[in-house]
Write an enzyme that holds these catalytic residues in place. Structure first.
Site, PDB file in Angstrom:
ATOM      1  N   HIS A 223       0.842  -1.198   0.000  1.00  0.00           N
ATOM      2  CA  HIS A 223       0.000   0.000   0.000  1.00  0.00           C
ATOM      3  C   HIS A 223       0.880   1.252   0.000  1.00  0.00           C
ATOM      4  CE1 HIS A 223       0.783  -0.602   4.272  1.00  0.00           C
ATOM      5  NE2 HIS A 223       0.234   0.557   4.587  1.00  0.00           N
TER       6      HIS A 223
ATOM      7  N   HIS B 113       1.354   3.866   2.091  1.00  0.00           N
ATOM      8  CA  HIS B 113       1.809   4.621   3.271  1.00  0.00           C
ATOM      9  C   HIS B 113       3.330   4.813   3.280  1.00  0.00           C
ATOM     10  CE1 HIS B 113      -2.067   3.896   5.792  1.00  0.00           C
ATOM     11  NE2 HIS B 113      -2.155   4.955   5.012  1.00  0.00           N
TER      12      HIS B 113
ATOM     13  N   ASP C  43       5.626   4.883   5.482  1.00  0.00           N
ATOM     14  CA  ASP C  43       6.531   4.001   6.235  1.00  0.00           C
ATOM     15  C   ASP C  43       6.762   2.677   5.517  1.00  0.00           C
ATOM     16  OD1 ASP C  43       3.796   3.439   6.892  1.00  0.00           O
ATOM     17  OD2 ASP C  43       4.456   2.238   8.601  1.00  0.00           O
ATOM     18  N   HIS C  44       6.017   2.392   4.451  1.00  0.00           N
ATOM     19  CA  HIS C  44       6.215   1.147   3.685  1.00  0.00           C
ATOM     20  C   HIS C  44       6.990   1.370   2.386  1.00  0.00           C
ATOM     21  CE1 HIS C  44       3.592  -1.614   6.055  1.00  0.00           C
ATOM     22  NE2 HIS C  44       3.276  -0.444   6.551  1.00  0.00           N
TER      23      HIS C  44
ATOM     24  N   HIS D 274      -7.548  -1.223   5.376  1.00  0.00           N
ATOM     25  CA  HIS D 274      -6.534  -0.297   5.921  1.00  0.00           C
ATOM     26  C   HIS D 274      -6.405   0.911   4.984  1.00  0.00           C
ATOM     27  CE1 HIS D 274      -2.938   1.027   7.969  1.00  0.00           C
ATOM     28  NE2 HIS D 274      -2.247   0.953   6.854  1.00  0.00           N
TER      29      HIS D 274
ATOM     30  N   ASP E 152      -0.252  -4.033   6.023  1.00  0.00           N
ATOM     31  CA  ASP E 152      -0.958  -3.579   7.232  1.00  0.00           C
ATOM     32  C   ASP E 152      -2.401  -4.074   7.242  1.00  0.00           C
ATOM     33  OD1 ASP E 152       1.349  -2.338   7.917  1.00  0.00           O
ATOM     34  OD2 ASP E 152       0.601  -0.289   7.744  1.00  0.00           O
TER      35      ASP E 152
ATOM     36  N   HIS F  68       4.355  -5.020  10.347  1.00  0.00           N
ATOM     37  CA  HIS F  68       4.827  -4.344  11.573  1.00  0.00           C
ATOM     38  C   HIS F  68       4.990  -5.337  12.713  1.00  0.00           C
ATOM     39  CE1 HIS F  68       4.442  -0.012  10.593  1.00  0.00           C
ATOM     40  NE2 HIS F  68       3.433  -0.382   9.817  1.00  0.00           N
TER      41      HIS F  68
HETATM   42 ZN   LIG Z   1      -0.177   1.501   6.529  1.00  0.00          ZN
END
Ligand SMILES: [Zn+2]
Length: 257
Positions: free
Chosen positions: A54, A56, A58-59, A113, A130, A169
């Site tokens: 996805h 985001h 942080d990914h 998500h 996530d 995570h």
């Molecule tokens: Zn995420």
């Protein structure tokens, strides 16, 4: 198939998938450049593609530098994330087939998500980003509870129990504490929590899990279990008790846990 879990940033995981026959490799979720690039170099593999679960930040934190290091790198994601993942040039939809060398895989579109969230199934390994965590699931940032409920309880739960789950995570300890809060009589939860705390004390990752373990210890996959229903009924007075309502109440409880 060899899978290397790469801890990144604070608590993210990137995964390096290697086809041992051909030396071809792919990264799932390039969370951070340096540890990912180090793993590729250390193992001497040929990076052929990046697969994003996805959009985001942080990914995909290492994506820009990876694209600089490997010009022309194919970057895959859900077609709806084309403008949200920088440099994404290969569009996927539900059911798309993917390949890492001789390893064949399939794409599951699992919104919840985010609207474009994907899971990648490569042989017996499911990369869930996530969407599904160890004993938990992602927050509902863009999708509806119904979408996430169906992604987890219809799509993912229908895969074989021995499927390995590689999540995005390291949230497993806190998730298991929540699982124990909503289902204190579940002995599998208590046992897993003790195992996972011991692993974390040694600095070991809790990924991968299996769908069998998740089926016994993940409240978000247990919305029709009597203990969970009774617990939600006691904690959320007046809540409807069908599985989707239970899921929705569990997610709400977890948001403030
Ligand atoms: Zn995420």
């Amino acid at each position: 198939m060899q899978i290397v879990s790469i801890p990144c940033s604070f608590d993210n995981y990137s995964y390096l998938i290697i086809c041992e026959e051909t030396g071809a490799a792919a990264i799932i979720d390039p969370a951070e450049y340096y540890p990912v690039s180090q793993a590729i170099e250390r193992l001497g593999v040929r990076l052929q593609a990046v697969y994003c679960t996805h959009h985001h930040a942080d990914h995909i934190g290492g994506l820009e530098d990876l694209r600089d290091e490997f010009p022309g790198l194919p970057v895959y994601g859900h077609e709806s994330d084309k403008r949200r993942i920088p440099g994404m040039n290969s569009l996927l939809t539900d059911g798309s087939n993917i390949h890492v060398g001789d390893i064949a895989g399939q794409v599951l579109h699992t919104p919840g998500h985010t609207t474009g969230s994907l899971c990648y199934l490569l042989e017996d390994a499911l990369f869930t980003g996530d969407t599904l965590f160890g004993s938990g699931c992602g927050r509902l940032f863009e999708g509806s509870p119904k979408q996430m409920y169906e992604a987890l309880n219809k799509r993912i739960k229908s895969l074989p129990a021995e499927t390995k789950v590689y999540f995005g995570h390291e949230y497993t300890v806190h998730n298991l504490k929540f699982a124990a809060f909503v289902e204190p009589e579940n002995q599998a939860v208590g046992k897993r929590l003790a195992q996972i705390i011991a692993l974390r004390e040694k600095g070991q990752p809790t990924t991968p899990s299996t769908l069998q373990i998740e089926g016994h210890t993940n409240p978000f996959l247990r919305c029709a279990e009597k203990n969970i229903i009774d617990s939600v009924a006691a904690k959320c007075i007046g809540e409807a008790l069908d599985p989707l309502s239970i899921f929705t109440a569990l997610r709400r409880l977890r948001d403030s846990f």
